[in-house]
Design a protein around this motif. Structure first.
Motif, PDB file in Angstrom:
ATOM      1  N   ASP A 198      71.152  27.453  48.219  1.00  0.00           N
ATOM      2  CA  ASP A 198      72.008  28.504  48.983  1.00  0.00           C
ATOM      3  C   ASP A 198      72.661  29.415  47.770  1.00  0.00           C
ATOM      4  OD1 ASP A 198      71.763  27.815  51.524  1.00  0.00           O
ATOM      5  OD2 ASP A 198      73.290  26.446  51.506  1.00  0.00           O
ATOM      6  N   VAL A 199      73.200  28.468  46.727  1.00  0.00           N
ATOM      7  CA  VAL A 199      73.936  29.289  45.656  1.00  0.00           C
ATOM      8  C   VAL A 199      73.239  29.093  44.330  1.00  0.00           C
ATOM      9  CG1 VAL A 199      75.922  28.885  47.001  1.00  0.00           C
ATOM     10  CG2 VAL A 199      75.352  27.050  45.588  1.00  0.00           C
ATOM     11  N   GLY A 200      72.246  28.268  44.167  1.00  0.00           N
ATOM     12  CA  GLY A 200      71.657  28.036  42.704  1.00  0.00           C
ATOM     13  C   GLY A 200      71.295  29.168  41.825  1.00  0.00           C
ATOM     14  N   LYS A 201      70.794  30.351  42.740  1.00  0.00           N
ATOM     15  CA  LYS A 201      70.647  31.459  41.922  1.00  0.00           C
ATOM     16  C   LYS A 201      71.789  32.007  41.204  1.00  0.00           C
ATOM     17  CE  LYS A 201      67.836  35.909  41.898  1.00  0.00           C
ATOM     18  NZ  LYS A 201      67.329  36.778  42.870  1.00  0.00           N
ATOM     19  N   PHE A 202      72.836  32.265  41.899  1.00  0.00           N
ATOM     20  CA  PHE A 202      74.217  32.685  41.615  1.00  0.00           C
ATOM     21  C   PHE A 202      74.458  31.827  40.300  1.00  0.00           C
ATOM     22  CE2 PHE A 202      78.726  32.107  41.452  1.00  0.00           C
ATOM     23  CZ  PHE A 202      79.124  33.495  41.203  1.00  0.00           C
ATOM     24  N   MET A 203      74.526  30.563  40.321  1.00  0.00           N
ATOM     25  CA  MET A 203      74.995  29.754  39.197  1.00  0.00           C
ATOM     26  C   MET A 203      74.188  29.777  37.931  1.00  0.00           C
ATOM     27  SD  MET A 203      75.677  26.119  41.800  1.00  0.00           S
ATOM     28  CE  MET A 203      76.727  25.417  40.256  1.00  0.00           C
ATOM     29  N   ILE A 204      72.873  30.249  38.249  1.00  0.00           N
ATOM     30  CA  ILE A 204      72.095  30.362  36.879  1.00  0.00           C
ATOM     31  C   ILE A 204      72.096  31.790  36.286  1.00  0.00           C
ATOM     32  CG2 ILE A 204      69.819  30.314  36.277  1.00  0.00           C
ATOM     33  CD1 ILE A 204      69.036  28.245  38.251  1.00  0.00           C
ATOM     34  N   VAL A 205      72.429  32.582  37.004  1.00  0.00           N
ATOM     35  CA  VAL A 205      72.356  34.090  36.286  1.00  0.00           C
ATOM     36  C   VAL A 205      73.783  34.744  36.299  1.00  0.00           C
ATOM     37  CG1 VAL A 205      69.990  34.330  37.312  1.00  0.00           C
ATOM     38  CG2 VAL A 205      71.798  35.418  38.574  1.00  0.00           C
TER      39      VAL A 205
ATOM     40  N   ASP B  93      81.469  36.569  47.956  1.00  0.00           N
ATOM     41  CA  ASP B  93      80.725  35.326  47.826  1.00  0.00           C
ATOM     42  C   ASP B  93      79.634  35.430  46.715  1.00  0.00           C
ATOM     43  OD1 ASP B  93      78.923  36.908  49.092  1.00  0.00           O
ATOM     44  OD2 ASP B  93      79.095  35.983  50.929  1.00  0.00           O
ATOM     45  N   PRO B  94      78.898  34.237  46.396  1.00  0.00           N
ATOM     46  CA  PRO B  94      77.886  34.498  45.510  1.00  0.00           C
ATOM     47  C   PRO B  94      76.820  35.612  45.717  1.00  0.00           C
ATOM     48  CG  PRO B  94      78.485  32.064  45.975  1.00  0.00           C
ATOM     49  CD  PRO B  94      79.207  33.052  46.722  1.00  0.00           C
ATOM     50  N   ASP B  95      76.670  35.751  47.074  1.00  0.00           N
ATOM     51  CA  ASP B  95      75.576  36.650  47.257  1.00  0.00           C
ATOM     52  C   ASP B  95      75.975  38.097  47.002  1.00  0.00           C
ATOM     53  OD1 ASP B  95      73.746  34.940  48.316  1.00  0.00           O
ATOM     54  OD2 ASP B  95      74.294  35.123  50.444  1.00  0.00           O
ATOM     55  N   ARG B  96      77.246  38.438  47.409  1.00  0.00           N
ATOM     56  CA  ARG B  96      77.722  39.829  46.753  1.00  0.00           C
ATOM     57  C   ARG B  96      77.683  39.933  45.300  1.00  0.00           C
ATOM     58  NH1 ARG B  96      83.436  42.963  48.575  1.00  0.00           N
ATOM     59  NH2 ARG B  96      82.878  44.700  47.633  1.00  0.00           N
ATOM     60  N   ALA B  97      78.141  38.971  44.719  1.00  0.00           N
ATOM     61  CA  ALA B  97      78.022  38.887  43.033  1.00  0.00           C
ATOM     62  C   ALA B  97      76.512  39.236  42.788  1.00  0.00           C
ATOM     63  CB  ALA B  97      78.633  37.855  42.655  1.00  0.00           C
ATOM     64  N   LEU B  98      75.792  38.679  43.253  1.00  0.00           N
ATOM     65  CA  LEU B  98      74.207  39.067  42.900  1.00  0.00           C
ATOM     66  C   LEU B  98      73.784  40.169  43.071  1.00  0.00           C
ATOM     67  CD1 LEU B  98      72.676  35.546  43.781  1.00  0.00           C
ATOM     68  CD2 LEU B  98      72.807  36.479  41.695  1.00  0.00           C
ATOM     69  N   LYS B  99      74.234  40.773  44.436  1.00  0.00           N
ATOM     70  CA  LYS B  99      73.644  42.020  44.884  1.00  0.00           C
ATOM     71  C   LYS B  99      74.304  43.023  43.737  1.00  0.00           C
ATOM     72  CE  LYS B  99      73.110  40.906  49.500  1.00  0.00           C
ATOM     73  NZ  LYS B  99      73.314  41.024  50.865  1.00  0.00           N
ATOM     74  N   HIS B 100      75.588  43.108  43.543  1.00  0.00           N
ATOM     75  CA  HIS B 100      76.321  43.918  42.590  1.00  0.00           C
ATOM     76  C   HIS B 100      75.528  43.849  41.234  1.00  0.00           C
ATOM     77  CE1 HIS B 100      79.667  46.205  40.773  1.00  0.00           C
ATOM     78  NE2 HIS B 100      79.661  45.471  39.860  1.00  0.00           N
ATOM     79  N   ARG B 101      75.206  42.669  40.790  1.00  0.00           N
ATOM     80  CA  ARG B 101      74.571  42.786  39.385  1.00  0.00           C
ATOM     81  C   ARG B 101      73.025  43.443  39.451  1.00  0.00           C
ATOM     82  NH1 ARG B 101      70.453  39.453  37.556  1.00  0.00           N
ATOM     83  NH2 ARG B 101      70.397  39.130  35.322  1.00  0.00           N
ATOM     84  N   LYS B 102      72.594  43.250  40.558  1.00  0.00           N
ATOM     85  CA  LYS B 102      71.089  44.072  40.853  1.00  0.00           C
ATOM     86  C   LYS B 102      71.495  45.616  40.928  1.00  0.00           C
ATOM     87  CE  LYS B 102      68.829  40.412  43.339  1.00  0.00           C
ATOM     88  NZ  LYS B 102      68.009  40.002  44.941  1.00  0.00           N
ATOM     89  N   SER B 103      72.533  45.793  41.428  1.00  0.00           N
ATOM     90  CA  SER B 103      72.839  47.515  41.525  1.00  0.00           C
ATOM     91  C   SER B 103      73.070  48.040  40.383  1.00  0.00           C
ATOM     92  CB  SER B 103      73.894  47.530  42.476  1.00  0.00           C
ATOM     93  OG  SER B 103      75.207  47.306  42.042  1.00  0.00           O
ATOM     94  N   LEU B 104      73.685  47.154  39.280  1.00  0.00           N
ATOM     95  CA  LEU B 104      74.179  47.521  38.009  1.00  0.00           C
ATOM     96  C   LEU B 104      72.862  47.748  37.372  1.00  0.00           C
ATOM     97  CD1 LEU B 104      77.082  45.562  37.167  1.00  0.00           C
ATOM     98  CD2 LEU B 104      77.037  47.769  37.638  1.00  0.00           C
ATOM     99  N   VAL B 105      71.709  46.667  37.457  1.00  0.00           N
ATOM    100  CA  VAL B 105      70.522  46.856  36.813  1.00  0.00           C
ATOM    101  C   VAL B 105      69.606  48.198  37.203  1.00  0.00           C
ATOM    102  CG1 VAL B 105      68.579  45.705  36.376  1.00  0.00           C
ATOM    103  CG2 VAL B 105      70.553  44.369  36.311  1.00  0.00           C
ATOM    104  N   GLN B 106      69.653  48.458  38.468  1.00  0.00           N
ATOM    105  CA  GLN B 106      69.057  49.497  38.853  1.00  0.00           C
ATOM    106  C   GLN B 106      69.490  50.912  38.250  1.00  0.00           C
ATOM    107  OE1 GLN B 106      69.438  48.763  43.227  1.00  0.00           O
ATOM    108  NE2 GLN B 106      67.627  47.445  43.186  1.00  0.00           N
ATOM    109  N   ARG B 107      70.799  50.652  38.117  1.00  0.00           N
ATOM    110  CA  ARG B 107      71.308  52.073  37.513  1.00  0.00           C
ATOM    111  C   ARG B 107      70.903  52.269  35.935  1.00  0.00           C
ATOM    112  NH1 ARG B 107      77.519  51.388  39.804  1.00  0.00           N
ATOM    113  NH2 ARG B 107      77.096  51.429  41.832  1.00  0.00           N
TER     114      ARG B 107
END
Length: 310
Positions: free
Chosen positions: A18-25, A296-310
């Motif tokens: 559930d949360v491993g990707k968040f913890m890694i990146v 939550d971790p999912d929101r933080a991950l999505k925010h990171r993706k949106s920054l990368v896309q910009r």
């Protein structure tokens, strides 16, 4: 976020998947993982990835790590600066660190100490068959009848959490669980999940006494930087000793979420930031009477993706 309260939710089922990707990146998670691993003396990420149970020691440590990591993220990206802090059930551990009553490293060590003692306590023969069952859509009068029937049969059971109308956690002996689930269905209710180890019952007074004598004296609690709202009666806790007593009370006192909500309203809170992995507290009707910000971790991950896309 001047009229905001931060709520660190209690720990529901959560796995590395559930949360491993968040913890890694996530950089905040990686920083907190490094601190936590140093505090407990093993690699938390590796141990968590190998954990086979959702409430193991390392799973509980990882839950604190992720809760604090997403609060770090929210402070930087959302300007989180709350008036009050609440941590129902074992969300209190992250709330204690966030409030400054205990350092993050000590909070992690305390979490590991409590988990180890919890495992020993509930492995004992006289306690091994106690579970806490979570269920919804069950009228209070129907629950009262179920508990009365168990009592008439000489069977122990206790309400561990009052979450909202029809939504309860009840601790009972596992050999009564099938009957209890059927009674819930008969009352029109729905069973959610069963927790092992159990939580929040007066039956666990020996566990509280041991923790007070053997575990908590190793930790020095400071006065928190912002008040904590007690999850069993809604009182504001503003001293280090009060935070310590709040931890101990949580072992034997039931969670009463309505008391927390009442205190938040009394102090003018308009927005609740639910910070950490959560599929429960942000969905409660009483919580949704506020503006709810889910972090939550999912929101933080999505925010990171949106920054990368910009």
């Amino acid at each position: 976020m001047s009229s905001t309260a931060v709520v660190f939710p209690g720990m529901g089922p959560s796995t590395f998947a559930d949360v491993g990707k968040f913890m890694i990146v996530n950089p905040f998670a990686k920083a907190r993982l490094a601190e936590a691993s140093e505090a407990v003396g093993y690699d938390v990420l590796t141990a968590f990835s190998r954990s086979e149970h959702v409430y193991t020691e390392v799973a509980q440590v990882a839950f604190v790590v992720n809760s604090i990591a997403v609060s770090d993220w929210a402070r930087e990206h959302l300007g989180l600066n709350p008036l009050l802090c609440a941590g129902p059930s074992n969300g209190l551990r992250a709330a204690t660190a966030f409030s400054g009553a205990l350092s993050f490293a000590d909070t992690v060590r305390l979490t590991a100490d409590l988990a180890a003692w919890e495992r020993e306590y509930f492995d004992r023969a006289e306690n091994a068959d106690i579970v806490t069952h979570s269920f919804v859509r069950t009228p209070g009068d129907a629950l009262a009848e179920m508990l009365a029937e168990l009592d008439e049969r000489g069977e122990w059971a206790e309400i561990s959490s009052y979450l909202e109308d029809g939504f309860f956690n009840v601790s009972l002996r596992e050999h009564n669980l099938d009957w209890f689930k059927q009674s819930i269905r008969d009352a029109g209710g729905y069973s959610m999940y069963t927790m092992r180890p159990p939580a929040h019952s007066s039956l666990f007074e020996p566990q509280r006494e041991h923790a007070a004598r053997e575990i908590y004296p190793k930790y020095t609690f400071a006065d928190p930087d912002l008040p904590l709202v007690a999850d069993h009666d809604g009182a504001l806790v503003t001293t280090g000793e009060g935070v310590r007593e709040l931890h101990l009370a949580g072992i034997v006192q039931p969670v009463r979420w309505d008391s927390v909500v009442g205190t938040l309203r009394q102090h003018g809170v308009e927005r609740v930031c639910v910070t950490g992995s959560d599929n429960l507290f942000r969905r409660l009707r009483s919580t949704k009477s506020f503006e709810v910000v889910a972090v939550d971790p999912d929101r933080a991950l999505k925010h990171r993706k949106s920054l990368v896309q910009r």
